[in-house]
Write a protein that holds these residues in place. Structure first.
Motif, PDB file in Angstrom:
ATOM      1  N   TYR A  68      -7.598 -39.381 -31.607  1.00 26.67           N
ATOM      2  CA  TYR A  68      -7.220 -39.068 -29.838  1.00 26.67           C
ATOM      3  C   TYR A  68      -8.083 -38.823 -28.667  1.00 26.67           C
ATOM      4  N   LEU A  69      -9.473 -38.280 -29.139  1.00 22.27           N
ATOM      5  CA  LEU A  69     -10.413 -37.591 -28.064  1.00 22.27           C
ATOM      6  C   LEU A  69     -10.383 -38.320 -27.094  1.00 22.27           C
ATOM      7  N   LEU A  70     -11.136 -39.704 -27.852  1.00 17.73           N
ATOM      8  CA  LEU A  70     -11.935 -40.915 -26.934  1.00 17.73           C
ATOM      9  C   LEU A  70     -10.410 -41.766 -26.696  1.00 17.73           C
ATOM     10  N   VAL A  71      -9.750 -41.794 -26.973  1.00 19.33           N
ATOM     11  CA  VAL A  71      -8.359 -43.011 -26.348  1.00 19.33           C
ATOM     12  C   VAL A  71      -7.712 -41.970 -25.404  1.00 19.33           C
ATOM     13  N   GLY A  72      -7.064 -42.866 -23.836  1.00 21.47           N
ATOM     14  CA  GLY A  72      -6.075 -42.192 -23.244  1.00 21.47           C
ATOM     15  C   GLY A  72      -5.975 -42.882 -22.024  1.00 21.47           C
ATOM     16  N   ASP A  73      -5.439 -42.548 -20.964  1.00 23.87           N
ATOM     17  CA  ASP A  73      -5.706 -42.951 -19.711  1.00 23.87           C
ATOM     18  C   ASP A  73      -7.372 -44.002 -19.024  1.00 23.87           C
ATOM     19  N   GLN A  74      -8.147 -43.171 -19.383  1.00 24.75           N
ATOM     20  CA  GLN A  74      -9.928 -43.928 -19.657  1.00 24.75           C
ATOM     21  C   GLN A  74     -10.088 -43.508 -20.760  1.00 24.75           C
ATOM     22  N   ASN A  75     -10.507 -44.598 -21.494  1.00 29.33           N
ATOM     23  CA  ASN A  75     -10.925 -44.657 -23.158  1.00 29.33           C
ATOM     24  C   ASN A  75     -12.826 -44.976 -23.125  1.00 29.33           C
ATOM     25  N   LEU A  77     -18.591 -42.957 -28.304  1.00 26.17           N
ATOM     26  CA  LEU A  77     -18.429 -42.269 -29.132  1.00 26.17           C
ATOM     27  C   LEU A  77     -19.411 -41.273 -28.244  1.00 26.17           C
ATOM     28  N   SER A  78     -20.091 -41.754 -27.360  1.00 22.21           N
ATOM     29  CA  SER A  78     -21.749 -40.732 -27.225  1.00 22.21           C
ATOM     30  C   SER A  78     -21.131 -39.403 -26.602  1.00 22.21           C
ATOM     31  N   ALA A  79     -19.929 -39.917 -25.471  1.00 23.60           N
ATOM     32  CA  ALA A  79     -19.227 -38.628 -24.789  1.00 23.60           C
ATOM     33  C   ALA A  79     -18.350 -37.759 -25.270  1.00 23.60           C
ATOM     34  N   LEU A  80     -18.077 -37.821 -26.364  1.00 18.25           N
ATOM     35  CA  LEU A  80     -17.831 -36.965 -26.980  1.00 18.25           C
ATOM     36  C   LEU A  80     -18.087 -35.092 -27.031  1.00 18.25           C
ATOM     37  N   THR A  81     -19.319 -35.326 -26.729  1.00 16.96           N
ATOM     38  CA  THR A  81     -19.676 -33.634 -26.685  1.00 16.96           C
ATOM     39  C   THR A  81     -20.243 -33.631 -25.279  1.00 16.96           C
ATOM     40  N   SER A  82     -20.170 -34.290 -24.192  1.00 11.55           N
ATOM     41  CA  SER A  82     -20.012 -34.602 -22.961  1.00 11.55           C
ATOM     42  C   SER A  82     -19.770 -34.788 -22.490  1.00 11.55           C
ATOM     43  N   GLN A  83     -18.414 -35.596 -22.083  1.00 11.87           N
ATOM     44  CA  GLN A  83     -17.491 -35.627 -20.746  1.00 11.87           C
ATOM     45  C   GLN A  83     -16.724 -34.673 -20.657  1.00 11.87           C
ATOM     46  N   PRO A  84     -16.412 -34.244 -19.394  1.00 11.14           N
ATOM     47  CA  PRO A  84     -15.867 -32.611 -18.859  1.00 11.14           C
ATOM     48  C   PRO A  84     -14.423 -33.533 -19.702  1.00 11.14           C
ATOM     49  N   ILE A  85     -13.663 -34.064 -19.023  1.00  9.54           N
ATOM     50  CA  ILE A  85     -12.202 -34.208 -19.455  1.00  9.54           C
ATOM     51  C   ILE A  85     -12.004 -34.249 -21.151  1.00  9.54           C
ATOM     52  N   LEU A 114     -13.727 -32.390 -23.113  1.00 11.51           N
ATOM     53  CA  LEU A 114     -14.074 -30.817 -23.545  1.00 11.51           C
ATOM     54  C   LEU A 114     -12.519 -30.452 -22.953  1.00 11.51           C
ATOM     55  N   GLN A 115     -12.283 -30.056 -21.945  1.00 13.66           N
ATOM     56  CA  GLN A 115     -11.609 -29.333 -20.908  1.00 13.66           C
ATOM     57  C   GLN A 115     -10.056 -29.996 -21.128  1.00 13.66           C
ATOM     58  N   LEU A 116      -9.307 -30.867 -21.305  1.00 13.29           N
ATOM     59  CA  LEU A 116      -8.290 -30.881 -21.294  1.00 13.29           C
ATOM     60  C   LEU A 116      -7.792 -31.730 -22.842  1.00 13.29           C
ATOM     61  N   ARG A 117      -8.634 -32.555 -23.388  1.00 20.38           N
ATOM     62  CA  ARG A 117      -7.793 -33.394 -24.910  1.00 20.38           C
ATOM     63  C   ARG A 117      -8.147 -32.550 -25.657  1.00 20.38           C
ATOM     64  N   LEU A 118     -10.140 -31.815 -25.998  1.00 15.53           N
ATOM     65  CA  LEU A 118      -9.882 -30.997 -26.693  1.00 15.53           C
ATOM     66  C   LEU A 118      -8.960 -29.827 -27.247  1.00 15.53           C
ATOM     67  N   PRO A 119      -8.760 -29.146 -26.117  1.00 15.54           N
ATOM     68  CA  PRO A 119      -7.847 -28.068 -26.345  1.00 15.54           C
ATOM     69  C   PRO A 119      -6.085 -28.175 -26.736  1.00 15.54           C
ATOM     70  N   ARG A 120      -6.269 -29.637 -26.292  1.00 16.16           N
ATOM     71  CA  ARG A 120      -4.681 -29.816 -26.310  1.00 16.16           C
ATOM     72  C   ARG A 120      -4.904 -30.462 -27.972  1.00 16.16           C
ATOM     73  N   LEU A 121      -5.699 -31.074 -28.604  1.00 15.15           N
ATOM     74  CA  LEU A 121      -5.873 -31.384 -29.621  1.00 15.15           C
ATOM     75  C   LEU A 121      -6.051 -29.921 -30.908  1.00 15.15           C
ATOM     76  N   PHE A 122      -6.154 -29.406 -30.426  1.00 13.65           N
ATOM     77  CA  PHE A 122      -6.690 -27.744 -30.742  1.00 13.65           C
ATOM     78  C   PHE A 122      -5.170 -26.965 -30.821  1.00 13.65           C
ATOM     79  N   GLY A 123      -3.557 -27.817 -29.756  1.00 16.84           N
ATOM     80  CA  GLY A 123      -2.724 -27.042 -29.932  1.00 16.84           C
ATOM     81  C   GLY A 123      -1.771 -27.880 -30.873  1.00 16.84           C
ATOM     82  N   VAL A 124      -2.177 -28.975 -31.178  1.00 16.88           N
ATOM     83  CA  VAL A 124      -1.350 -29.602 -32.402  1.00 16.88           C
ATOM     84  C   VAL A 124      -1.231 -29.059 -33.536  1.00 16.88           C
ATOM     85  N   ILE A 125      -3.151 -29.062 -33.688  1.00 13.19           N
ATOM     86  CA  ILE A 125      -3.306 -28.377 -34.686  1.00 13.19           C
ATOM     87  C   ILE A 125      -2.883 -27.058 -35.443  1.00 13.19           C
TER      88      ILE A 125
END
Length: 316
Positions: free
Chosen positions: A24-31, A34-42, A44-55
């Motif tokens: 869910y975090l890695l795949v989207g408008d831009q894929n 796995l190495s970008a999981l903890t460093s990519q701003p999109i 951390l700032q967009l997809r991760l809060p959205r995932l927390f909201g979903v949960i």
């Protein structure tokens, strides 16, 4: 189900949630790799809060659906089929139509009041029939349709129907850190109340007469349940709009597996709903890129046939 099989099932679902979350975090408008999981701003700032909201929404909707089904003795009861979401939507429409504050806390409060009023009406109108399943659904659907129609009329009169439509369809696209905090705080309070009143809820499940004979104040326990469910409806509808049928599908599947065990049913319902919503929102984000399909519309597409199937099973 034996404890060992139950724990194996829970462990498998948790691993599945972790795997789905990574995808869910890695795949989207831009894929991203796995190495970008903890460093990519999109991420951390967009997809991760959205995932927390979903949960968090999955946890809240599933457990509230579980409680509503327990309270009404109705396996097809949930927030949308009982008109609760419609009541919350009416509260939101009043805020939107009259230009009142729509900050997270105030909007959740107003939506909760609308949800509580709708649920109170349904419970009051069906209590004399001992919550006969068909009558509960008919009354709940009527209350929900009336509230939704009234909300539509209010927003249309104020020329703000487009904003209201975004709340009705249900989407996680507007998830922010503030909304995640609101949902997290609501989940914390909800779980604390659930733990405090768990024994009362289990006794209520034995039936009103048995519960009264054991010294339980049935009306007081139902009032607590109504407050909890209204709080959930207010927080979820004000944050992501109406997400239908999650509170029906997840508890029903859980009860098929664990039968009458209260806590096992609660946990399994929550995990099932999380998986369901992660998949629904993932598909909603990716199937029409760069446009986004509302996740609430997908849950309705899945939930409507499931609802018909459950109704047919109950008829047998």
């Amino acid at each position: 189900m034996t404890k060992s099989r139950y724990y194996l099932l829970i462990s498998s679902l948790l691993f599945l949630i972790i795997g789905l979350s990574v995808i869910y975090l890695l795949v989207g408008d831009q894929n991203y790799p796995l190495s970008a999981l903890t460093s990519q701003p999109i991420i951390l700032q967009l997809r991760l809060p959205r995932l927390f909201g979903v949960i968090l929404v999955g946890i809240l909707l599933s457990i509230s659906g579980f409680l509503v089904q327990l309270m009404t003795k109705n396996p097809i009861a949930e927030l949308s089929t009982l008109g609760i979401s419609g009541g919350a939507s009416l509260g939101m429409s009043i805020l939107l139509a009259f230009g009142l504050s729509t900050n997270a806390g105030f909007s959740a409060l107003v939506a909760s009041i609308g949800a509580f009023v709708a649920l109170f009406l349904v419970i009051s109108l069906t209590a004399r029939t001992h919550f006969q399943p068909l009558k509960v659904i008919l009354v709940g659907t009527s209350v929900g349709l009336f509230a939704t129609s009234l909300a539509s009329a209010v927003t249309f009169a104020k020329h703000d129907s487009q904003s209201y439509f975004l709340w009705i369809v249900g989407s996680f696209s507007g998830m922010t850190q503030t909304k995640v905090i609101l949902l997290g705080f609501t989940t914390l309070i909800f779980i604390i109340l659930l733990i405090l009143f768990a024994n009362s809820f289990r006794i209520l499940n034995l039936g009103d007469e048995m519960a009264r004979s054991l010294g339980l104040s049935v009306n007081q326990v139902r009032t607590v349940m109504m407050i909890m469910v209204a709080m959930v409806a207010g927080a979820t509808v004000s944050s992501v709009g109406v997400i239908s049928f999650v509170g029906l599908i997840a508890p029903h599947l859980a009860k098929k597996v664990v039968r009458s065990n209260f806590w096992q049913g609660i946990v399994l319902s929550a995990l099932t709903a999380i998986i369901l919503l992660i998949c629904a929102d993932f598909v909603a984000r990716n199937m029409m890129k760069p446009y986004e399909f509302p996740a609430g519309s997908l849950t309705m597409l899945m939930g409507a046939p499931f609802f018909i199937w459950v109704m047919s099973q109950e008829a047998k």
